[in-house]
Motif scaffolding. Structure first.
Motif, PDB file in Angstrom:
ATOM      1  N   LEU A 221       0.796  -1.222   0.000  1.00 28.55           N
ATOM      2  CA  LEU A 221       0.000   0.000   0.000  1.00 28.55           C
ATOM      3  C   LEU A 221       0.833   1.278   0.000  1.00 28.55           C
ATOM      4  O   LEU A 221       0.287   2.376   0.001  1.00 28.55           O
ATOM      5  N   THR A 222       2.160   1.133  -0.003  1.00 26.92           N
ATOM      6  CA  THR A 222       3.025   2.304  -0.138  1.00 26.92           C
ATOM      7  C   THR A 222       3.805   2.274  -1.454  1.00 26.92           C
ATOM      8  O   THR A 222       4.704   3.092  -1.657  1.00 26.92           O
ATOM      9  N   THR A 223       3.435   1.347  -2.320  1.00 26.25           N
ATOM     10  CA  THR A 223       4.060   1.272  -3.646  1.00 26.25           C
ATOM     11  C   THR A 223       3.159   1.976  -4.654  1.00 26.25           C
ATOM     12  O   THR A 223       2.061   1.491  -4.953  1.00 26.25           O
ATOM     13  N   PRO A 224       3.572   3.126  -5.180  1.00 23.56           N
ATOM     14  CA  PRO A 224       2.706   3.905  -6.085  1.00 23.56           C
ATOM     15  C   PRO A 224       2.190   3.112  -7.277  1.00 23.56           C
ATOM     16  O   PRO A 224       1.016   3.213  -7.634  1.00 23.56           O
ATOM     17  N   ALA A 225       3.056   2.309  -7.894  1.00 27.82           N
ATOM     18  CA  ALA A 225       2.650   1.549  -9.079  1.00 27.82           C
ATOM     19  C   ALA A 225       1.535   0.561  -8.741  1.00 27.82           C
ATOM     20  O   ALA A 225       0.611   0.346  -9.529  1.00 27.82           O
ATOM     21  N   PHE A 226       1.626  -0.044  -7.557  1.00 24.14           N
ATOM     22  CA  PHE A 226       0.600  -0.999  -7.125  1.00 24.14           C
ATOM     23  C   PHE A 226      -0.728  -0.290  -6.902  1.00 24.14           C
ATOM     24  O   PHE A 226      -1.784  -0.770  -7.317  1.00 24.14           O
ATOM     25  N   LEU A 227      -0.682   0.875  -6.261  1.00 21.51           N
ATOM     26  CA  LEU A 227      -1.896   1.641  -5.998  1.00 21.51           C
ATOM     27  C   LEU A 227      -2.535   2.132  -7.295  1.00 21.51           C
ATOM     28  O   LEU A 227      -3.763   2.110  -7.443  1.00 21.51           O
ATOM     29  N   VAL A 228      -1.694   2.575  -8.228  1.00 18.77           N
ATOM     30  CA  VAL A 228      -2.211   3.012  -9.526  1.00 18.77           C
ATOM     31  C   VAL A 228      -2.888   1.854 -10.240  1.00 18.77           C
ATOM     32  O   VAL A 228      -3.977   1.991 -10.812  1.00 18.77           O
ATOM     33  N   GLY A 229      -2.247   0.683 -10.206  1.00 20.04           N
ATOM     34  CA  GLY A 229      -2.829  -0.496 -10.846  1.00 20.04           C
ATOM     35  C   GLY A 229      -4.163  -0.877 -10.242  1.00 20.04           C
ATOM     36  O   GLY A 229      -5.113  -1.215 -10.953  1.00 20.04           O
ATOM     37  N   MET A 230      -4.248  -0.807  -8.907  1.00 23.65           N
ATOM     38  CA  MET A 230      -5.502  -1.129  -8.226  1.00 23.65           C
ATOM     39  C   MET A 230      -6.583  -0.123  -8.598  1.00 23.65           C
ATOM     40  O   MET A 230      -7.737  -0.497  -8.834  1.00 23.65           O
ATOM     41  N   GLY A 231      -6.209   1.157  -8.670  1.00 24.87           N
ATOM     42  CA  GLY A 231      -7.169   2.189  -9.037  1.00 24.87           C
ATOM     43  C   GLY A 231      -7.646   2.067 -10.469  1.00 24.87           C
ATOM     44  O   GLY A 231      -8.854   2.152 -10.744  1.00 24.87           O
ATOM     45  N   MET A 232      -6.712   1.827 -11.379  1.00 23.49           N
ATOM     46  CA  MET A 232      -7.075   1.707 -12.797  1.00 23.49           C
ATOM     47  C   MET A 232      -7.946   0.474 -13.037  1.00 23.49           C
ATOM     48  O   MET A 232      -8.916   0.523 -13.800  1.00 23.49           O
ATOM     49  N   ALA A 233      -7.607  -0.639 -12.376  1.00 25.69           N
ATOM     50  CA  ALA A 233      -8.410  -1.856 -12.521  1.00 25.69           C
ATOM     51  C   ALA A 233      -9.801  -1.655 -11.930  1.00 25.69           C
ATOM     52  O   ALA A 233     -10.809  -2.056 -12.524  1.00 25.69           O
ATOM     53  N   GLY A 234      -9.858  -1.006 -10.756  1.00 23.77           N
ATOM     54  CA  GLY A 234     -11.146  -0.781 -10.099  1.00 23.77           C
ATOM     55  C   GLY A 234     -12.071   0.107 -10.906  1.00 23.77           C
ATOM     56  O   GLY A 234     -13.265  -0.175 -11.044  1.00 23.77           O
ATOM     57  N   ILE A 235     -11.521   1.186 -11.471  1.00 24.11           N
ATOM     58  CA  ILE A 235     -12.346   2.092 -12.264  1.00 24.11           C
ATOM     59  C   ILE A 235     -12.749   1.442 -13.585  1.00 24.11           C
ATOM     60  O   ILE A 235     -13.882   1.608 -14.053  1.00 24.11           O
ATOM     61  N   SER A 236     -11.840   0.680 -14.194  1.00 23.86           N
ATOM     62  CA  SER A 236     -12.158  -0.010 -15.452  1.00 23.86           C
ATOM     63  C   SER A 236     -13.300  -0.997 -15.254  1.00 23.86           C
ATOM     64  O   SER A 236     -14.210  -1.097 -16.083  1.00 23.86           O
ATOM     65  N   PHE A 237     -13.254  -1.745 -14.154  1.00 23.59           N
ATOM     66  CA  PHE A 237     -14.353  -2.657 -13.850  1.00 23.59           C
ATOM     67  C   PHE A 237     -15.609  -1.861 -13.496  1.00 23.59           C
ATOM     68  O   PHE A 237     -16.729  -2.273 -13.785  1.00 23.59           O
ATOM     69  N   GLY A 238     -15.397  -0.692 -12.889  1.00 26.33           N
ATOM     70  CA  GLY A 238     -16.519   0.176 -12.557  1.00 26.33           C
ATOM     71  C   GLY A 238     -17.276   0.656 -13.775  1.00 26.33           C
ATOM     72  O   GLY A 238     -18.499   0.834 -13.742  1.00 26.33           O
ATOM     73  N   VAL A 239     -16.558   0.876 -14.875  1.00 28.96           N
ATOM     74  CA  VAL A 239     -17.211   1.281 -16.126  1.00 28.96           C
ATOM     75  C   VAL A 239     -18.256   0.247 -16.537  1.00 28.96           C
ATOM     76  O   VAL A 239     -19.371   0.584 -16.948  1.00 28.96           O
ATOM     77  N   VAL A 240     -17.896  -1.025 -16.385  1.00 29.51           N
ATOM     78  CA  VAL A 240     -18.814  -2.109 -16.727  1.00 29.51           C
ATOM     79  C   VAL A 240     -20.006  -2.149 -15.772  1.00 29.51           C
ATOM     80  O   VAL A 240     -21.157  -2.324 -16.181  1.00 29.51           O
ATOM     81  N   MET A 241     -19.725  -1.959 -14.482  1.00 30.60           N
ATOM     82  CA  MET A 241     -20.792  -2.038 -13.486  1.00 30.60           C
ATOM     83  C   MET A 241     -21.732  -0.830 -13.529  1.00 30.60           C
ATOM     84  O   MET A 241     -22.842  -0.894 -13.005  1.00 30.60           O
ATOM     85  N   ILE A 389     -17.725  10.208 -16.563  1.00 28.74           N
ATOM     86  CA  ILE A 389     -17.132  10.492 -15.251  1.00 28.74           C
ATOM     87  C   ILE A 389     -16.052   9.475 -14.918  1.00 28.74           C
ATOM     88  O   ILE A 389     -14.939   9.822 -14.497  1.00 28.74           O
ATOM     89  N   ALA A 390     -16.367   8.191 -15.112  1.00 33.08           N
ATOM     90  CA  ALA A 390     -15.399   7.133 -14.802  1.00 33.08           C
ATOM     91  C   ALA A 390     -14.174   7.220 -15.701  1.00 33.08           C
ATOM     92  O   ALA A 390     -13.024   7.097 -15.243  1.00 33.08           O
ATOM     93  N   ILE A 391     -14.388   7.441 -16.986  1.00 33.41           N
ATOM     94  CA  ILE A 391     -13.271   7.508 -17.932  1.00 33.41           C
ATOM     95  C   ILE A 391     -12.425   8.749 -17.674  1.00 33.41           C
ATOM     96  O   ILE A 391     -11.194   8.725 -17.837  1.00 33.41           O
ATOM     97  N   ALA A 392     -13.059   9.836 -17.241  1.00 33.15           N
ATOM     98  CA  ALA A 392     -12.305  11.045 -16.881  1.00 33.15           C
ATOM     99  C   ALA A 392     -11.371  10.759 -15.702  1.00 33.15           C
ATOM    100  O   ALA A 392     -10.239  11.262 -15.660  1.00 33.15           O
ATOM    101  N   LEU A 393     -11.824   9.945 -14.743  1.00 34.50           N
ATOM    102  CA  LEU A 393     -10.984   9.571 -13.601  1.00 34.50           C
ATOM    103  C   LEU A 393      -9.783   8.741 -14.065  1.00 34.50           C
ATOM    104  O   LEU A 393      -8.661   8.921 -13.565  1.00 34.50           O
ATOM    105  N   ILE A 394     -10.018   7.832 -15.006  1.00 40.99           N
ATOM    106  CA  ILE A 394      -8.919   7.038 -15.566  1.00 40.99           C
ATOM    107  C   ILE A 394      -7.896   7.958 -16.222  1.00 40.99           C
ATOM    108  O   ILE A 394      -6.681   7.825 -16.024  1.00 40.99           O
ATOM    109  N   MET A 395      -8.374   8.905 -17.009  1.00 34.84           N
ATOM    110  CA  MET A 395      -7.491   9.824 -17.706  1.00 34.84           C
ATOM    111  C   MET A 395      -6.737  10.708 -16.718  1.00 34.84           C
ATOM    112  O   MET A 395      -5.548  10.996 -16.914  1.00 34.84           O
TER     113      MET A 395
END
Length: 407
Positions: A221-241, A389-395
Motif C-alpha cells: 500500500l506504499t508502492t505507487p505503481a501498485f496503488l495506480v494499478g488497483m485504481g485503474m483496474a477498479g475504475i475499469s471494472f466500474g465502467v462495466v458495473m 465520469i469514470a473515464i475522466a478519472l482514468i485519464m
C-alpha cells in the motif's frame, strides 16, 4: 484454547483424495465463478424487483453495491484466516451460509433485510473465492500449476456473461425471486459435491503474526505503481458495473424491452469485456503507457459519439454498440493493470491478489453507486455521461502518474 480445539478438529477433516483431484478441480472452477453469478444473475430483474418491493431504483441498486463492498473488504483478511485454519471447512461453512441466505432473500419482502443478506453473501463469497484460488497453488506444481491458474481468468469471465442471460429467462418465466432460489439450489448442489469429491488441501497451517502481516500490507500500500494499478483496474471494472446498475432500468422501464432482451444485451457486453481481456493478454509485452492511452482515447471518442447520437434517436442497438466498444476497452485496461499487480510481488502473490481484488471491488462499488445516485441514468445520453465520469478519472490518474518511473 479455541485454536487448540480447532487444531484437534482439523485432524479429523477429510483431505482431498488423489483419485478425486480432477473432480475437485472442476468444482473449484465452478466455485470461483460463483462470485460473477451472484453479482450479475439478477441484473435484468432489478426493475421488477423495485416494483415488487415498492422501493426506489437506488435502493435495489444498493443490494449490488453492498455485495461488492463486503466481497472486496473480506478479501483483505480472509487469506490469513485460510492459511491459519485451512481452506475446506471455512469454505464449506461459507457455502452453506451463501445457500441459506439466497433462500432467505428469495422469501423476503424487506429491502433492508435483503441488503443485509447481500452483505453476508459478499463475505461468504470472499472466503469461497480466495479458498478456491488457493486450491490450485496447494494441489498443483510447476507448469501444471501455471496452466490451471491461467484458466481461472477465463472461467471468472464467463460467469458474468451467462448470468444475466439465465436471469433474464428466470425473470420472464417466474419472477426476480427465482434468481435467488436458483443460487440457493445451485450452491447447495455444489456443497453436496464438495462433500464427496473435495477436501482440505493445505499441507501445513501457519501461525498468525500480526507484525509480518502489517509489514506486507505496508509494502503493497506504499508502492505507487501498485496503488495506480488497483485504481485503474477498479475504475475499469466500474465502467462495466455502471451499465450493470442502470442498463436494465433504461432498457425495460424507458425503452420498453423485456428482461430477456436485457439479458441478451448484458450477454453481448460481457463478451465485449472478455474479448478486451483476450486482446490484452495477446499484447502484454507492449508498453503499458501506449496501450492505456490508445484504449482510453477510444473510450473518450465513443462516449462523445454516444451522447451526440442520443439527440438523433436511440434504441437497444445504438446503446449496446457504443457501450460494447467502451466495455471492450475497459476489459483491455483491466486485464493489463490487474495482471501487472498480480505479478509485481512474486513473494507475496497471494496477498497481492487479495488486496488487488479486494481494492478493485471496493473502488468499483463506491464509484458506481455514487455515479448511479448522482446521475440516475434513464437514457442513453445520461448513461454516456455516467461513463464519462469514470473515464475522466482514468485519464486523470493516467496524466498524473504517467511521467513517474515504474508507475
Amino acid at each position: 484454547m479455541a485454536a487448540y480445539h480447532y487444531y484437534i478438529f482439523m485432524q479429523k477433516v477429510q483431505y482431498i483424495k488423489e483419485h478425486h483431484k480432477l473432480k475437485a478441480t472442476v468444482l473449484s472452477y465452478i466455485l470461483v465463478s460463483l462470485a460473477g453469478l451472484a453479482t450479475d444473475i439478477y441484473l435484468p430483474s432489478m426493475p421488477h424487483m423495485a416494483t415488487s418491493l415498492h422501493v426506489s431504483d437506488q435502493q435495489v441498486q444498493l443490494t449490488l453495491s453492498s455485495f461488492l463492498i463486503s466481497y472486496g473488504i473480506s478479501q483483505f483478511f480472509v487469506g490469513s484466516l485460510l492459511d491459519m485454519y485451512g481452506r475446506y471447512v471455512l469454505s464449506m461453512i461459507s457455502l452453506v451460509l451463501f445457500s441459506a441466505s439466497s433462500f432467505l432473500i428469495a422469501a423476503s419482502n424487506s429491502i433492508d433485510i435483503i441488503i443485509l443478506l447481500r452483505v453476508i453473501q459478499g463475505i461468504t463469497i470472499g472466503f469461497i473465492a480466495v479458498a478456491k484460488r488457493a486450491f490450485f497453488v496447494d494441489v498443483y506444481e510447476g507448469d501444471k500449476r501455471k496452466y490451471y491458474i491461467s484458466i481461472i481468468t477465463i472461467v471468472w469471465s464467463v460467469a458474468p456473461i451467462v448470468a444475466p442471460y439465465i436471469g433474464g429467462y428466470l425473470e420472464h418465466f417466474f419472477s426476480w425471486r427465482a434468481n435467488f432460489y436458483f443460487l440457493g439450489i445451485y450452491s447447495g448442489l455444489i456443497f453436496i459435491c464438495e462433500i464427496f469429491y473435495s477436501g482440505e488441501t493445505l499441507g501445513s497451517f501457519s501461525k498468525f503474526k500480526i507484525k509480518n502481516v502489517l509489514s506486507s500490507y505496508k509494502v503493497l500500500l506504499t508502492t505507487p505503481a501498485f496503488l495506480v494499478g488497483m485504481g485503474m483496474a477498479g475504475i475499469s471494472f466500474g465502467v462495466v458495473m455502471i451499465y450493470g446498475l442502470s442498463g436494465a432500468f433504461i432498457l425495460e422501464h424507458n425503452m420498453g424491452y423485456s428482461p430477456v432482451a436485457a439479458g441478451y444485451a448484458a450477454l453481448v457486453l460481457g463478451l465485449a469485456w472478455m474479448c478486451g481481456g483476450f486482446l490484452a493478454k495477446a499484447n502484454l509485452h507492449k508498453p503499458l503507457f501506449k496501450k492505456t492511452l490508445i484504449a482510453t482515447l477510444v473510450q473518450i471518442i465513443m462516449v462523445i459519439l454516444m451522447i451526440a447520437a442520443a439527440y438523433f434517436g436511440t434504441n437497444i442497438y445504438t446503446l449496446i454498440a457504443f457501450a460494447g466498444i467502451i466495455h471492450f476497452m475497459s476489459g483491455f485496461n483491466f486485464t493489463n493493470y490487474f495482471t501487472r499487480n498480480l505479478t509485481m510481488f512474486p513473494n507475496m502473490a497471494g496477498l497481492a491478489a487479495g488486496v488487488t481484488s479486494g481494492g478493485n471491488y471496493i473502488i468499483t462499488s463506491l464509484l458506481t453507486y455514487t455515479i448511479a445516485w448522482v446521475i440516475q441514468a434513464q437514457n442513453q445520453e445520461q448513461l454516456g455521461f455516467s461513463y464519462a465520469i469514470a473515464i475522466a478519472l482514468i485519464m486523470l490518474i493516467f496524466i498524473i502518474f504517467q511521467k513517474r518511473k515504474g508507475v
